[in-house]
Design a protein around this motif. Structure first.
Motif, short mmCIF file in Angstrom:
data_model
loop_
_atom_site.label_atom_id
_atom_site.label_comp_id
_atom_site.label_asym_id
_atom_site.label_seq_id
_atom_site.Cartn_x
_atom_site.Cartn_y
_atom_site.Cartn_z
N VAL A 1 0.86 -1.19 0.00
CA VAL A 1 0.00 0.00 0.00
C VAL A 1 0.89 1.24 0.00
CG1 VAL A 1 -1.76 1.31 1.23
CG2 VAL A 1 -1.85 -1.20 1.23
N ILE A 2 0.75 2.05 -1.03
CA ILE A 2 1.58 3.26 -1.18
C ILE A 2 0.92 4.47 -0.54
CG2 ILE A 2 2.72 4.79 -2.85
CD1 ILE A 2 3.80 1.91 -2.79
N ARG A 3 -0.38 4.57 -0.72
CA ARG A 3 -1.08 5.77 -0.24
C ARG A 3 -2.55 5.50 -0.08
NH1 ARG A 3 -1.61 11.28 -3.96
NH2 ARG A 3 -2.97 12.47 -2.57
N GLN A 4 -3.17 6.12 0.93
CA GLN A 4 -4.61 6.04 1.09
C GLN A 4 -5.21 7.40 0.77
OE1 GLN A 4 -6.09 3.46 3.93
NE2 GLN A 4 -8.08 4.43 4.16
N PHE A 5 -6.28 7.39 -0.04
CA PHE A 5 -6.92 8.63 -0.47
C PHE A 5 -8.14 8.92 0.40
CE2 PHE A 5 -4.75 6.92 -4.17
CZ PHE A 5 -4.09 8.03 -4.66
N LYS A 6 -8.50 10.21 0.47
CA LYS A 6 -9.69 10.62 1.21
C LYS A 6 -10.93 10.12 0.47
CE LYS A 6 -7.84 14.88 3.24
NZ LYS A 6 -8.00 16.37 3.30
N SER A 7 -11.82 9.47 1.20
CA SER A 7 -13.08 9.02 0.63
C SER A 7 -14.08 8.84 1.77
CB SER A 7 -12.92 7.71 -0.14
OG SER A 7 -14.16 7.26 -0.63
N LYS A 8 -15.24 9.47 1.64
CA LYS A 8 -16.25 9.37 2.69
C LYS A 8 -16.99 8.04 2.66
CE LYS A 8 -17.13 14.36 2.79
NZ LYS A 8 -18.14 15.43 2.58
N LYS A 9 -17.08 7.43 1.48
CA LYS A 9 -17.93 6.26 1.34
C LYS A 9 -17.16 4.95 1.24
CE LYS A 9 -19.55 8.29 -2.18
NZ LYS A 9 -20.24 8.64 -3.44
N ASN A 10 -16.00 4.98 0.61
CA ASN A 10 -15.28 3.75 0.30
C ASN A 10 -13.82 3.84 0.73
OD1 ASN A 10 -17.63 2.77 -1.31
ND2 ASN A 10 -17.04 4.43 -2.67
#
Length: 226
Positions: A14-23
């Protein structure tokens, strides 16, 4: 494809986690010897949302829209090709910071950022014309700029609404990204309203009404966070 099988086996980074309200949305890297593949892993909270997105993605792909290609499906996960580019949100922030740092009393948006927003409007206009649907999830992070082309991502929330809803939300969100309601942003909105009226031939009164509705919703959401 062996690299995809490695994903199924859980052998990825895992390189990066993105902002997401649902998923859950992450950038992952899968390696197999000299082969390295970077993908966007999108894990949906609901299977229904995945099915909606997959159906809409196929529809857009069949009509040659610039979208992120899907490389695999696993349970409630879709794997997308990683579009290495810059979001429209990032372009907006950088352009305003650079252009407002210049000396002088009058600060106007430059041609590059105006053209990128016009390309985004063109993408939405084509969507409305071809499908009769609204994109609805008008988050500027859902538009990726790559080699001068605008790509849209996130296809689960398309709705049977008027085009004015998309345009009004686009203007409202653009105005309220921090710093909000600056003279620079207001000048950008003026340019975009002129384009919508004279080139897209959209109903500007209806768009402004939808913009005001969204501004009220944004204000209420932000008040809850205080």
């Amino acid at each position: 494809m062996r690299l995809i099988k490695n994903y199924e086996a859980g052998t990825y980074e895992v390189i990066r986690q993105f902002k997401s309200k649902k998923n859950r949305v992450r950038l992952i890297k899968i390696s197999d010897g000299e082969q390295v593949l970077e993908l966007i892993e999108k894990k949906f909270a609901k299977t229904e949302s995945l099915e909606n997105e997959l159906a809409m993605l196929k529809r857009l792909s069949d009509m040659d829209f610039s979208v992120a290609p899907c490389r695999g499906r696993f349970d409630r996960v879709l794997l997308y090709e990683y579009l290495e580019g810059v979001t429209l949100c990032e372009k907006l922030e950088v352009a305003e910071a650079q252009e407002t740092s210049r000396s002088g009393d009058t600060v106007m948006p430059g041609k590059e950022i105006i053209d990128l927003f016009k390309k985004t409007i063109d993408w939405l206009n084509r969507l409305h014309q071809k499908t009769g649907l609204a994109f609805y999830d008008i988050n500027l992070r859902n538009f990726i700029i790559r080699d001068g082309t605008v790509y849209a991502i996130d296809y689960e929330d398309f709705q049977a609404l008027t085009a004015a809803v998309d345009y009004g939300r686009l203007l409202a969100f653009t105005l309220t990204y921090r710093p909000s309601f600056t003279q620079w942003k207001k000048a950008l909105i003026s340019e975009l309203e002129d384009y919508l009226k004279n080139q897209i031939k959209a109903d500007l009164d209806e768009i402004r009404l939808e913009k005001e509705k969204e501004l009220v919703r944004i204000k209420k959401r932000r008040a809850k966070l205080v």
